[in-house]
Design a protein around this motif. Sequence first.
Motif, short mmCIF file in Angstrom:
data_model
loop_
_atom_site.label_atom_id
_atom_site.label_comp_id
_atom_site.label_asym_id
_atom_site.label_seq_id
_atom_site.Cartn_x
_atom_site.Cartn_y
_atom_site.Cartn_z
N SER A 58 0.84 -1.21 0.00
CA SER A 58 0.00 0.00 0.00
C SER A 58 0.88 1.26 0.00
N ASP A 59 1.92 1.26 0.82
CA ASP A 59 2.81 2.43 0.88
C ASP A 59 3.47 2.66 -0.48
N LEU A 94 0.92 3.96 -3.08
CA LEU A 94 0.62 5.39 -2.93
C LEU A 94 1.75 6.23 -3.51
N HIS A 95 2.96 5.86 -3.19
CA HIS A 95 4.12 6.59 -3.69
C HIS A 95 4.13 6.58 -5.22
N GLN A 137 1.33 8.70 -6.81
CA GLN A 137 1.64 10.14 -6.77
C GLN A 137 2.70 10.49 -7.83
N TYR A 170 -6.53 5.76 -8.19
CA TYR A 170 -6.07 5.20 -6.91
C TYR A 170 -6.74 6.00 -5.81
N GLY A 186 -6.11 6.51 -2.89
CA GLY A 186 -5.23 7.23 -1.97
C GLY A 186 -4.87 8.62 -2.46
N LEU A 187 -5.11 8.90 -3.74
CA LEU A 187 -4.78 10.23 -4.28
C LEU A 187 -5.85 11.24 -3.87
N HIS A 240 -11.63 9.49 -2.60
CA HIS A 240 -10.64 9.71 -1.54
C HIS A 240 -11.30 9.87 -0.16
N GLU A 297 -10.50 7.50 2.97
CA GLU A 297 -9.94 7.95 4.26
C GLU A 297 -10.76 7.39 5.41
N GLY A 336 -4.04 2.24 4.83
CA GLY A 336 -3.45 2.25 3.49
C GLY A 336 -4.54 1.95 2.48
N TYR A 337 -4.26 2.27 1.22
CA TYR A 337 -5.31 2.23 0.21
C TYR A 337 -5.22 1.01 -0.71
#
Length: 444
Positions: free
Chosen positions: A297-298, A301-302, A305, A318, A320-321, A327, A331, A337-338
């Motif tokens: 998940s981390d 997200l990276h 982005q 995604y 997480g954006l 979004h 949240e 994590g997404y």
Amino acid sequence: MSTLGFSTRQLHAGDEHDGPHRPRATPIHLTAGFVFDDFDQAHSRFAGTDDGFSYTRVGNPTNAAAERRIADLESGTGALLVSTGQAAVATTILALVNTGDHVLSSSSIYEGTRELLRDDLARLGVAVDFVSDPNDSAAWAAGIRPNTRLVFAESIPNPKNDVLDIAALAGIAHRNGVPLVVDNTLATPYLLRPIEHGADIVIHSASKFLAGHGTVLGGVIVDAGSFPWVAHAAAYPQLAETRGPDGRTVVERSPHTAFLEFARRVAMRYGPAPSPLNAFLILQGIETLSLRVQRQSDSALHLAQWLERHPHVESVDYSGLASSPHHALAERYLPRGYGGVLAVTVRGGTAGARAFTNALRVFTRMTHLGDVRSLVLHPATTTHVLRDADELAAGGIGPGLLRLSIGLEDLPDLIADLDQALTAAAQASEPVPAQVPERALAAV
Ligand SMILES: Cc1ncc(COP(=O)(O)O)c(C=O)c1O
């Protein structure tokens, strides 16, 4: 085990150290059946008055250990392990419906499940309607009929990464006396536990994140134990009328877990039992679930982005954006994590997608998700090949869209791989039409 943390439970929940040798790891009971001590014990196993094992199609100690652990992690009261995710979906639905019944499903679901609902249930005389926006409460409420027997949705559908408002949908389903079935494959119980938000039955393709290493297939059905089957017995005659050897009906024997009991004792006749070897590999995968899913998940997200800022990228799906329409829900439902799956639309349509896919070196071209290795797939020409242009457009699946399942590789290596593949996509010259067969067999 519910007072212990998730990572502790993924290692210990459901553990038993029976037998004279007390092995620390769960033994693989690779056997078709189990010895009966005598004539009377054989009878009591079949009559259900003794809960020992008889035949692996209906129960096996290794499979049972996986069932206990997954039920615990999903906050359910019990689980049934089956051979694939599709077996979990089919077994659940076939246990709940009869000819003349109706199913209401989100259309934003795994394509194999959508085909099963649309084509195969129709063949059996079960009507299915699809709700195109899974968070349109009015459409769900309007779609439920007196003969609706289940509402079906996914917590995080791919490839568009929309997030389901589980509590809202559970409320609508329950006000109409219908159970909510949620496929939680992409989220995993580490990120999201649908039962805690009101779902009645949770399904997984255990082939994905639960097993995690791309070695086995598996599926699991988890029962929350909360749906009032007794109050709705008339709608489910298979639960209210099917009698066991002791003369009692399924709801009389198991008022809270009647669905799961019926699935285990009756629907397992369809034959979706898993191999105990696969159950062991799923159990072993689960031992590292939280570590893998957090890292995936981390990294996802990276990468999402980074991709969103890339000049050769048209868009990224995604949750997480901050730019995702999902979004806010993400949240609320996905605080840890997404998830490890995202979609990227490269410039250049099919030609761009082809050049991008073929240029990747670290990502594997493969139809799978949740693997420790990063994977890439072009849905329009693979999983969604049976959809026509309108259906693809309705699902937001453009010709340049690629699904990425993020693995555990080092982030700089993934970024470098994507970067050079995006350069290749940008250099792709004349668009070449995709070789889509007129009629393929099914999504895999
Ligand atoms: C969300 C979801 N559910 C179910 C399935 C089916 O699982 P299996 O491939 O284990 O049959 C898949 C497979 O991709 C999936 O992604």
